[in-house]
Design a protein around this motif. Sequence first.
Motif, PDB file in Angstrom:
ATOM      1  N   UNK A 117      11.833  -2.215  -4.029  1.00 14.11           N
ATOM      2  CA  UNK A 117      10.407  -2.166  -4.337  1.00 14.11           C
ATOM      3  C   UNK A 117      10.256  -1.410  -5.659  1.00 14.11           C
ATOM      4  N   UNK A 118       9.501  -1.983  -6.587  1.00 13.77           N
ATOM      5  CA  UNK A 118       9.264  -1.364  -7.884  1.00 13.77           C
ATOM      6  C   UNK A 118       8.022  -0.487  -7.833  1.00 13.77           C
ATOM      7  N   UNK A 119       7.991   0.493  -8.741  1.00 11.50           N
ATOM      8  CA  UNK A 119       6.858   1.422  -8.801  1.00 11.50           C
ATOM      9  C   UNK A 119       6.733   1.969 -10.211  1.00 11.50           C
ATOM     10  N   UNK A 120       5.504   2.215 -10.633  1.00 14.38           N
ATOM     11  CA  UNK A 120       5.252   2.831 -11.940  1.00 14.38           C
ATOM     12  C   UNK A 120       4.041   3.742 -11.811  1.00 14.38           C
ATOM     13  N   UNK A 121       3.296   3.903 -12.892  1.00 13.74           N
ATOM     14  CA  UNK A 121       2.125   4.769 -12.859  1.00 13.74           C
ATOM     15  C   UNK A 121       0.915   4.128 -12.205  1.00 13.74           C
ATOM     16  N   UNK A 122       0.685   2.843 -12.554  1.00 17.38           N
ATOM     17  CA  UNK A 122      -0.514   2.172 -12.041  1.00 17.38           C
ATOM     18  C   UNK A 122      -0.256   0.778 -11.470  1.00 17.38           C
ATOM     19  N   UNK A 123       0.913   0.217 -11.709  1.00 17.43           N
ATOM     20  CA  UNK A 123       1.247  -1.104 -11.199  1.00 17.43           C
ATOM     21  C   UNK A 123       1.575  -2.129 -12.271  1.00 17.43           C
ATOM     22  N   UNK A 124       1.171  -1.873 -13.511  1.00 14.72           N
ATOM     23  CA  UNK A 124       1.397  -2.848 -14.590  1.00 14.72           C
ATOM     24  C   UNK A 124       2.874  -2.957 -14.973  1.00 14.72           C
ATOM     25  N   UNK A 149      -0.317   6.682  -8.987  1.00 17.64           N
ATOM     26  CA  UNK A 149      -1.713   7.122  -8.935  1.00 17.64           C
ATOM     27  C   UNK A 149      -2.315   6.812  -7.562  1.00 17.64           C
ATOM     28  N   UNK A 150      -2.027   5.633  -7.025  1.00 17.20           N
ATOM     29  CA  UNK A 150      -2.529   5.270  -5.695  1.00 17.20           C
ATOM     30  C   UNK A 150      -1.849   6.126  -4.625  1.00 17.20           C
ATOM     31  N   UNK A 151      -0.551   6.379  -4.815  1.00 17.61           N
ATOM     32  CA  UNK A 151       0.207   7.222  -3.887  1.00 17.61           C
ATOM     33  C   UNK A 151      -0.441   8.604  -3.771  1.00 17.61           C
ATOM     34  N   UNK A 152      -0.739   9.205  -4.916  1.00 14.17           N
ATOM     35  CA  UNK A 152      -1.348  10.537  -4.923  1.00 14.17           C
ATOM     36  C   UNK A 152      -2.773  10.489  -4.375  1.00 14.17           C
ATOM     37  N   UNK A 153      -3.517   9.432  -4.697  1.00 16.29           N
ATOM     38  CA  UNK A 153      -4.886   9.291  -4.187  1.00 16.29           C
ATOM     39  C   UNK A 153      -4.897   9.188  -2.671  1.00 16.29           C
ATOM     40  N   UNK A 154      -3.794   8.668  -2.106  1.00 16.19           N
ATOM     41  CA  UNK A 154      -3.680   8.553  -0.644  1.00 16.19           C
ATOM     42  C   UNK A 154      -3.232   9.875  -0.012  1.00 16.19           C
ATOM     43  N   UNK A 155      -3.006  10.890  -0.855  1.00 16.11           N
ATOM     44  CA  UNK A 155      -2.630  12.199  -0.338  1.00 16.11           C
ATOM     45  C   UNK A 155      -1.166  12.316   0.043  1.00 16.11           C
ATOM     46  N   UNK A 156      -0.341  11.406  -0.478  1.00 23.25           N
ATOM     47  CA  UNK A 156       1.080  11.426  -0.125  1.00 23.25           C
ATOM     48  C   UNK A 156       1.844  12.376  -1.051  1.00 23.25           C
ATOM     49  N   UNK A 157       2.958  12.916  -0.574  1.00 19.87           N
ATOM     50  CA  UNK A 157       3.670  13.949  -1.327  1.00 19.87           C
ATOM     51  C   UNK A 157       4.442  13.433  -2.529  1.00 19.87           C
ATOM     52  N   UNK A 158       4.539  14.292  -3.535  1.00 18.73           N
ATOM     53  CA  UNK A 158       5.341  14.018  -4.721  1.00 18.73           C
ATOM     54  C   UNK A 158       6.236  15.226  -4.987  1.00 18.73           C
ATOM     55  N   UNK A 159       7.230  15.009  -5.818  1.00 21.28           N
ATOM     56  CA  UNK A 159       8.085  16.082  -6.300  1.00 21.28           C
ATOM     57  C   UNK A 159       7.707  16.288  -7.759  1.00 21.28           C
ATOM     58  N   UNK A 160       7.440  17.525  -8.141  1.00 24.98           N
ATOM     59  CA  UNK A 160       7.021  17.770  -9.516  1.00 24.98           C
ATOM     60  C   UNK A 160       7.822  18.908 -10.138  1.00 24.98           C
ATOM     61  N   UNK A 161       7.785  18.939 -11.451  1.00 19.99           N
ATOM     62  CA  UNK A 161       8.474  19.952 -12.226  1.00 19.99           C
ATOM     63  C   UNK A 161       7.442  20.781 -12.961  1.00 19.99           C
ATOM     64  N   UNK A 185       0.840  -1.189   0.000  1.00 24.79           N
ATOM     65  CA  UNK A 185       0.000   0.000   0.000  1.00 24.79           C
ATOM     66  C   UNK A 185       0.880   1.245   0.000  1.00 24.79           C
ATOM     67  N   UNK A 186       0.329   2.372  -0.434  1.00 28.02           N
ATOM     68  CA  UNK A 186       1.098   3.612  -0.354  1.00 28.02           C
ATOM     69  C   UNK A 186       1.603   3.887   1.067  1.00 28.02           C
ATOM     70  N   UNK A 187       0.780   3.618   2.068  1.00 26.05           N
ATOM     71  CA  UNK A 187       1.204   3.854   3.458  1.00 26.05           C
ATOM     72  C   UNK A 187       2.384   2.960   3.843  1.00 26.05           C
ATOM     73  N   UNK A 188       2.360   1.696   3.394  1.00 21.42           N
ATOM     74  CA  UNK A 188       3.476   0.788   3.688  1.00 21.42           C
ATOM     75  C   UNK A 188       4.771   1.259   3.024  1.00 21.42           C
ATOM     76  N   UNK A 189       4.657   1.696   1.771  1.00 18.26           N
ATOM     77  CA  UNK A 189       5.847   2.164   1.044  1.00 18.26           C
ATOM     78  C   UNK A 189       6.372   3.447   1.683  1.00 18.26           C
ATOM     79  N   UNK A 190       5.481   4.371   2.038  1.00 16.45           N
ATOM     80  CA  UNK A 190       5.898   5.636   2.664  1.00 16.45           C
ATOM     81  C   UNK A 190       6.615   5.362   3.978  1.00 16.45           C
ATOM     82  N   UNK A 191       6.069   4.495   4.802  1.00 18.56           N
ATOM     83  CA  UNK A 191       6.696   4.178   6.096  1.00 18.56           C
ATOM     84  C   UNK A 191       8.065   3.542   5.900  1.00 18.56           C
TER      85      UNK A 191
END
Length: 119
Positions: A64-71, A96-108, A10-16
């Motif tokens: 841990x791998x990560x992409x846009x949606x998991x595929x 997408x799940x990370x952002x839906x969970x309200x977790x922070x991102x770095x953007x340009x 889950x996003x929370x597990x990855x963030x922790x």
Amino acid sequence: MFGSKVKDLTPAEVKAALDAGQILLIDVREPAEFAAERIHGALNFPLSTFDPAALPLADDKRIVMQCGSGKRSATAIDRCRAAGHKLDSHLGGGIMAWKAAGLPTVSLDAASGQISDRG
């Protein structure tokens, strides 16, 4: 196919785990996607040129791998397993799940070139 055995974190597990320094997060999206918005601390290894042998040594950290949606991250795990790596986890639902969970991102900001943290 190995994909059915990929463990969705889950996003929370990855963030922790990121905050605790327990994982190395590998983003397999393409460079333009990574540049536009990413999870702080992720490393970019695009699936289009993905080579399991090029992955950095993670020492005692879990990769841990990560992409846009998991595929694409599941595909990267399959490639790693075929090359003999014992990887099994990815960020379920990707950034997408990370952002839906309200977790922070770095953007340009493409217009100004400014990098910002969003949370």
